[in-house]
Design a protein around this motif. Sequence first.
Motif, PDB file in Angstrom:
ATOM      1  N   UNK A 184       0.822   4.031  -7.566  1.00 35.10           N
ATOM      2  CA  UNK A 184       2.205   4.176  -7.123  1.00 35.10           C
ATOM      3  C   UNK A 184       2.393   5.424  -6.263  1.00 35.10           C
ATOM      4  N   UNK A 185       1.917   6.573  -6.755  1.00 37.93           N
ATOM      5  CA  UNK A 185       2.079   7.824  -6.001  1.00 37.93           C
ATOM      6  C   UNK A 185       1.268   7.775  -4.712  1.00 37.93           C
ATOM      7  N   UNK A 186       0.057   7.208  -4.792  1.00 31.61           N
ATOM      8  CA  UNK A 186      -0.777   7.103  -3.603  1.00 31.61           C
ATOM      9  C   UNK A 186      -0.135   6.255  -2.531  1.00 31.61           C
ATOM     10  N   UNK A 187       0.449   5.120  -2.922  1.00 31.65           N
ATOM     11  CA  UNK A 187       1.114   4.245  -1.959  1.00 31.65           C
ATOM     12  C   UNK A 187       2.324   4.927  -1.346  1.00 31.65           C
ATOM     13  N   UNK A 188       3.070   5.664  -2.187  1.00 32.92           N
ATOM     14  CA  UNK A 188       4.253   6.362  -1.683  1.00 32.92           C
ATOM     15  C   UNK A 188       3.863   7.426  -0.661  1.00 32.92           C
ATOM     16  N   UNK A 189       2.814   8.185  -0.972  1.00 34.64           N
ATOM     17  CA  UNK A 189       2.346   9.216  -0.038  1.00 34.64           C
ATOM     18  C   UNK A 189       1.783   8.607   1.227  1.00 34.64           C
ATOM     19  N   UNK A 190       1.116   7.481   1.100  1.00 31.59           N
ATOM     20  CA  UNK A 190       0.564   6.809   2.282  1.00 31.59           C
ATOM     21  C   UNK A 190       1.675   6.413   3.238  1.00 31.59           C
ATOM     22  N   UNK A 191       2.812   5.955   2.688  1.00 29.89           N
ATOM     23  CA  UNK A 191       3.949   5.581   3.522  1.00 29.89           C
ATOM     24  C   UNK A 191       4.510   6.789   4.262  1.00 29.89           C
ATOM     25  N   UNK A 192       4.458   7.955   3.636  1.00 32.39           N
ATOM     26  CA  UNK A 192       5.036   9.160   4.221  1.00 32.39           C
ATOM     27  C   UNK A 192       4.040   9.949   5.060  1.00 32.39           C
ATOM     28  N   UNK A 193       2.808   9.505   5.111  1.00 33.67           N
ATOM     29  CA  UNK A 193       1.767  10.252   5.825  1.00 33.67           C
ATOM     30  C   UNK A 193       1.097   9.409   6.898  1.00 33.67           C
ATOM     31  N   UNK A 194       1.844   8.502   7.477  1.00 36.37           N
ATOM     32  CA  UNK A 194       1.254   7.608   8.483  1.00 36.37           C
ATOM     33  C   UNK A 194       0.800   8.357   9.728  1.00 36.37           C
ATOM     34  N   UNK A 195       1.362   9.568   9.947  1.00 37.97           N
ATOM     35  CA  UNK A 195       0.960  10.327  11.133  1.00 37.97           C
ATOM     36  C   UNK A 195      -0.341  11.099  10.918  1.00 37.97           C
TER      37      UNK A 195
END
Length: 288
Positions: free
Chosen positions: A44-55
């Motif tokens: 869950x946390x990994x997916x959330x961070x992945x969404x916010x770190x696309x750059x």
Amino acid sequence: MKKILIGAAALLAVFAVSCNKNEGAQSASENQFTDSLSTAFGHFVGASLAQQSTEYTAEQKQEFLNAFQQVMATASTEPAQRGALVASQMLQSMNQLGNDGIEMNRAAMANGFKYTFLMDSVDYNVTMKYNEEFRGFHSRAMEMASAARAAERMAAPEAQQNGRIAADFVNRLKENDSAVATTESGLTYKIENAGEDAKPGANSTVKVKYIGKHINGEVFDQSGDEPATFNLRGVVPGFSEGLRLIGKGGKATLYIPGNLAYGAEGAPQAGIGPNEMLVFDVELVDFN
């Protein structure tokens, strides 16, 4: 990040409810369930961070993971966790200061922390002493960063051009009118009526009739029929200095250079460009 933490807390709450519903029936696969809970939380946390770190590039993601794994591998004691958290927060503060134009030395910051953290005894007075020391240096650093940004803006083509236009304008004024003078600060003025002998001070509250113009004569602001009332601390430096040259009943024209007006940023909302000279016809009605 707050959204992630809130979401994570909500997820744990859901699992906690599920566990409470089955308290009376402990299964043989309890360890497997614990692992599944942990994995789900990580997903869950990994997916959330992945969404916010696309750059992030692949290299930046690896840097992120290296730091993440370093903290995860640290002994899970309360002091170790607090140490990792404090270091992270200090680095975030350092990055924020960098965004404000204040450069920090990471090694010096860490050494300063270790020096005071390992002192035999630290009381409130010592803490306050270092707090005042930091505030003093921080204030000075903010001033230096602000001055550097202002100098950079002043070097911009439009600001440079407005400065040259103002200088040429003042030179022509002085060639045609010997009553036009310039103060040490750079304020150019012409006094039509000096008014009474007593003059306002830097902290005086004044009543003034005024018309503010660009050097082409276009009006951008005026007081109207009734005088405006304000404290001289709240106006641009050139306006304050000019009003202090006359007494009650006095009249003057002020030619305020950009550095004594709205500076390199100008006042776009009023149509005032960077480093633009402003002209004010003023009448000092009264002051206290």
